[in-house]
Design a protein around this motif. Sequence first.
Motif, PDB file in Angstrom:
ATOM      1  N   SER A 185       1.810   6.047  -7.437  1.00 59.51           N
ATOM      2  CA  SER A 185       0.702   6.654  -8.030  1.00 59.51           C
ATOM      3  C   SER A 185       1.141   8.304  -7.800  1.00 59.51           C
ATOM      4  CB  SER A 185      -0.657   6.427  -6.954  1.00 59.51           C
ATOM      5  OG  SER A 185      -0.527   6.829  -5.830  1.00 59.51           O
ATOM      6  N   ASN A 208      -1.121   4.609 -22.052  1.00 55.54           N
ATOM      7  CA  ASN A 208      -0.402   5.571 -21.766  1.00 55.54           C
ATOM      8  C   ASN A 208       0.650   6.149 -22.580  1.00 55.54           C
ATOM      9  OD1 ASN A 208      -1.437   6.688 -18.889  1.00 55.54           O
ATOM     10  ND2 ASN A 208      -1.662   4.223 -18.968  1.00 55.54           N
ATOM     11  N   TYR A 235      -2.175  -0.733 -19.552  1.00 59.93           N
ATOM     12  CA  TYR A 235      -1.770   0.361 -19.172  1.00 59.93           C
ATOM     13  C   TYR A 235      -0.663   1.007 -19.895  1.00 59.93           C
ATOM     14  CZ  TYR A 235       0.594   3.644 -16.021  1.00 59.93           C
ATOM     15  OH  TYR A 235       1.198   4.657 -15.348  1.00 59.93           O
ATOM     16  N   SER A 294       1.287   9.548 -11.644  1.00 59.42           N
ATOM     17  CA  SER A 294       0.098  10.016 -11.800  1.00 59.42           C
ATOM     18  C   SER A 294      -1.102   9.070 -11.989  1.00 59.42           C
ATOM     19  CB  SER A 294      -0.029  11.274 -12.740  1.00 59.42           C
ATOM     20  OG  SER A 294       1.176  12.409 -12.512  1.00 59.42           O
ATOM     21  N   PHE A 295      -0.902   7.830 -11.311  1.00 58.47           N
ATOM     22  CA  PHE A 295      -1.705   7.070 -11.537  1.00 58.47           C
ATOM     23  C   PHE A 295      -2.741   6.959 -10.420  1.00 58.47           C
ATOM     24  CE2 PHE A 295      -2.820   2.300 -11.794  1.00 58.47           C
ATOM     25  CZ  PHE A 295      -2.905   2.059 -13.154  1.00 58.47           C
ATOM     26  N   ASN A 296      -3.940   6.249 -10.798  1.00 53.95           N
ATOM     27  CA  ASN A 296      -5.161   6.395  -9.847  1.00 53.95           C
ATOM     28  C   ASN A 296      -4.875   5.792  -8.509  1.00 53.95           C
ATOM     29  OD1 ASN A 296      -7.743   5.157  -8.973  1.00 53.95           O
ATOM     30  ND2 ASN A 296      -8.641   6.367 -10.444  1.00 53.95           N
ATOM     31  N   ILE A 297      -4.920   6.406  -7.558  1.00 54.33           N
ATOM     32  CA  ILE A 297      -4.631   6.105  -6.109  1.00 54.33           C
ATOM     33  C   ILE A 297      -5.516   4.868  -5.627  1.00 54.33           C
ATOM     34  CG2 ILE A 297      -4.501   6.632  -3.651  1.00 54.33           C
ATOM     35  CD1 ILE A 297      -3.707   9.517  -4.616  1.00 54.33           C
ATOM     36  N   SER A 355       0.699  -1.285   0.038  1.00 58.18           N
ATOM     37  CA  SER A 355       0.042  -0.026  -0.007  1.00 58.18           C
ATOM     38  C   SER A 355       0.867   1.217  -0.010  1.00 58.18           C
ATOM     39  CB  SER A 355      -1.079  -0.055   1.355  1.00 58.18           C
ATOM     40  OG  SER A 355      -1.750  -1.129   1.111  1.00 58.18           O
ATOM     41  N   SER A 384       2.496   1.552  -3.488  1.00 61.00           N
ATOM     42  CA  SER A 384       1.568   1.975  -4.462  1.00 61.00           C
ATOM     43  C   SER A 384       1.372   3.490  -4.494  1.00 61.00           C
ATOM     44  CB  SER A 384       0.062   0.982  -4.219  1.00 61.00           C
ATOM     45  OG  SER A 384      -0.558   1.311  -3.011  1.00 61.00           O
ATOM     46  N   LEU A 385       1.053   4.135  -3.091  1.00 59.57           N
ATOM     47  CA  LEU A 385       1.025   5.404  -3.113  1.00 59.57           C
ATOM     48  C   LEU A 385       2.074   6.084  -3.752  1.00 59.57           C
ATOM     49  CD1 LEU A 385      -0.516   5.617   0.816  1.00 59.57           C
ATOM     50  CD2 LEU A 385      -1.681   6.015  -1.580  1.00 59.57           C
ATOM     51  N   CYS A 411      -4.388   1.865  -7.365  1.00 56.28           N
ATOM     52  CA  CYS A 411      -3.197   1.245  -6.756  1.00 56.28           C
ATOM     53  C   CYS A 411      -3.126   0.627  -5.476  1.00 56.28           C
ATOM     54  CB  CYS A 411      -2.238   2.316  -6.450  1.00 56.28           C
ATOM     55  SG  CYS A 411      -1.509   2.904  -8.191  1.00 56.28           S
TER      56      CYS A 411
END
Length: 309
Positions: free
Chosen positions: A61, A301, A297, A65-68, A54, A57-58, A71
Amino acid sequence: MESNELIIFISAFIEKRIPEKYLTNFQEILLVSGIFTVASELLAIIIIAIIILSFLSLLFSILFSFNIFLCVLFAFFIPPGILIGVIIIKSEKRSEKIENASPDFLRQLASMLRVGLSFENAMEDLSRYGSGPLYDEIKRAVIEIKMGREFNESIIAMVKRLKSKNLERTFKIILEARKSGGSLADIIDDISNDLRAIIMLKRERRSSVMMAVMFLVISAVIAAPFALGMTGIYSSFMTSLGKGSELVETSNIAAGAYIIIHSILASLIIGLVMYGDFKKGIKFSIPLTISAYGVFYIVSNFGSAFLNF
């Protein structure tokens, strides 16, 4: 605090919070799967892995600039998903080893019965010299019988632990034959031959459906993610022209959700095609979903950069 101390601390907390019967049932599942780790300690490792993933992943993100939400969702579900996948795979391998060893075991058992040994003594002798999960369970059943447990009850409990429908039917037939007083050795020989034929049919079926399985894998991991990944390129292109809209922006999210659903459904169909059971396809869902979403992805992207090049 060292990692071992942290695991012990969380493990003790889990043992206080989770009822003992649930931990016992989970421990039995682990043992049957060949995972010889204390249940509470394994759950503690899973919790630590979720916390670490976690956090990572934060960071991911924020940097990319990935979706929190996605993640964190992946971080939460990946460690339990991997554990479930490992348990399923190891359980299936164990069941396969048991079923492959059962025809030879039954043939040896029939030979011992023909030379005059009782069923109990024949089982005990075979348990001493055989190796593998089938013989381990037979050893356990023999020990239970020596400790005073009723013979039929020990055999039925053993069959439940083996988790094999073929062996469940086999031992039920054997127990009924013992009651009726028929020629047990001949019956066991016939069952051994039938099991050998069933195993051969399973192998032929698995080899014959590999082309269909490869088609499903390519569809789930390459074709669908690549095609839907182009929606991300289209969304970026429309946004760059100033023609972005809520529909265009949400299309990429909808495409990603579809990829996840499509991968899970493809894995279930693979289980049905290969094994005749949807549930056995669950083990394919995690690698298929991660691979498919990774392709999606990258294409959505970075596809425009490749096209410009």
